[in-house]
Write a protein that holds these residues in place. Structure first.
Motif, short mmCIF file in Angstrom:
data_model
loop_
_atom_site.label_atom_id
_atom_site.label_comp_id
_atom_site.label_asym_id
_atom_site.label_seq_id
_atom_site.Cartn_x
_atom_site.Cartn_y
_atom_site.Cartn_z
N ILE A 10 0.84 -1.20 0.00
CA ILE A 10 0.00 0.00 0.00
C ILE A 10 0.88 1.25 0.00
O ILE A 10 0.68 2.17 -0.80
N LEU A 11 1.86 1.30 0.89
CA LEU A 11 2.76 2.46 0.94
C LEU A 11 3.54 2.61 -0.35
O LEU A 11 3.80 3.73 -0.81
N VAL A 68 -5.34 5.35 -3.85
CA VAL A 68 -5.31 3.94 -4.21
C VAL A 68 -6.61 3.28 -3.78
O VAL A 68 -7.25 3.69 -2.82
N SER A 69 -6.98 2.25 -4.51
CA SER A 69 -8.15 1.45 -4.14
C SER A 69 -7.68 0.02 -3.90
O SER A 69 -6.71 -0.44 -4.49
N TYR A 110 -5.39 -9.80 -2.39
CA TYR A 110 -5.77 -8.42 -2.65
C TYR A 110 -5.16 -7.91 -3.95
O TYR A 110 -4.21 -8.47 -4.48
N ALA A 111 -5.76 -6.82 -4.42
CA ALA A 111 -5.20 -6.04 -5.53
C ALA A 111 -5.30 -4.58 -5.09
O ALA A 111 -6.34 -4.12 -4.64
N ILE A 112 -4.19 -3.87 -5.20
CA ILE A 112 -4.13 -2.45 -4.85
C ILE A 112 -3.75 -1.70 -6.12
O ILE A 112 -2.80 -2.08 -6.80
N LYS A 113 -4.51 -0.65 -6.41
CA LYS A 113 -4.27 0.06 -7.67
C LYS A 113 -4.31 1.57 -7.44
O LYS A 113 -5.14 2.07 -6.70
N GLN A 114 -3.40 2.28 -8.11
CA GLN A 114 -3.43 3.74 -8.11
C GLN A 114 -4.65 4.17 -8.91
O GLN A 114 -4.89 3.68 -10.01
N GLU A 123 -0.41 -1.26 -10.30
CA GLU A 123 -1.23 -2.19 -9.52
C GLU A 123 -0.33 -3.28 -8.95
O GLU A 123 0.60 -3.74 -9.61
N ILE A 124 -0.63 -3.66 -7.71
CA ILE A 124 0.07 -4.77 -7.06
C ILE A 124 -0.98 -5.79 -6.65
O ILE A 124 -1.98 -5.44 -6.01
#
Length: 129
Positions: A10-11, A68-69, A110-114, A123-124
């Motif tokens: 996230i960071l 980010v979401s 999870y998926a984290i995206k700008q 995206e990660i």
């Protein structure tokens, strides 16, 4: 050192989205995630800093960054993350679920995206499966 891959991811995206975040990004190496306060709708993650971070102090005392979401099989309609800067240093991270219910544990899947124009849309993804 941040022990959680999820929080580190996230960071990684929050501090790579705009010029302010990029100036704060070197602080990640000097942060330790010390407290997790699960509230039911989200979680607050508090950080302690280690010696050396003062070399990367941000010019403004206070700043809030989001952009980010987060999606996961454990979050019916997703979540958001916001990092708070106090006295020029990363202070804490707030995660909150759009549905009002957040798991009382760290997410493995999870998926984290700008979002939008924030960053490059990086995206990660991570999955425990």
């Amino acid at each position: 050192m941040i022990s959680s891959k999820y929080i580190l991811d996230i960071l990684d995206l929050l501090l790579d989205g705009d010029d302010n975040g990029k100036l704060l990004r070197p602080q990640i190496d000097y942060l330790t995630d010390t407290e997790y306060d699960y509230t039911g709708v989200g979680v607050f993650v508090t950080f302690e800093t280690s010696t050396g971070i003062e070399n990367f102090k941000f010019a403004s005392d206070k700043l809030i960054l989001d952009g980010v979401s987060i999606t996961s099989t454990e979050l019916p309609i997703g979540a958001s993350a916001t990092v708070f800067i106090n006295n020029g240093f990363v202070d804490y991270l707030e995660l909150w679920s759009y549905s009002g219910e957040y798991p009382q544990k760290e997410l493995d899947d999870y998926a984290i995206k700008q979002d939008g124009d924030f960053g490059t849309g990086r995206e990660i993804k991570s999955s425990s499966r």
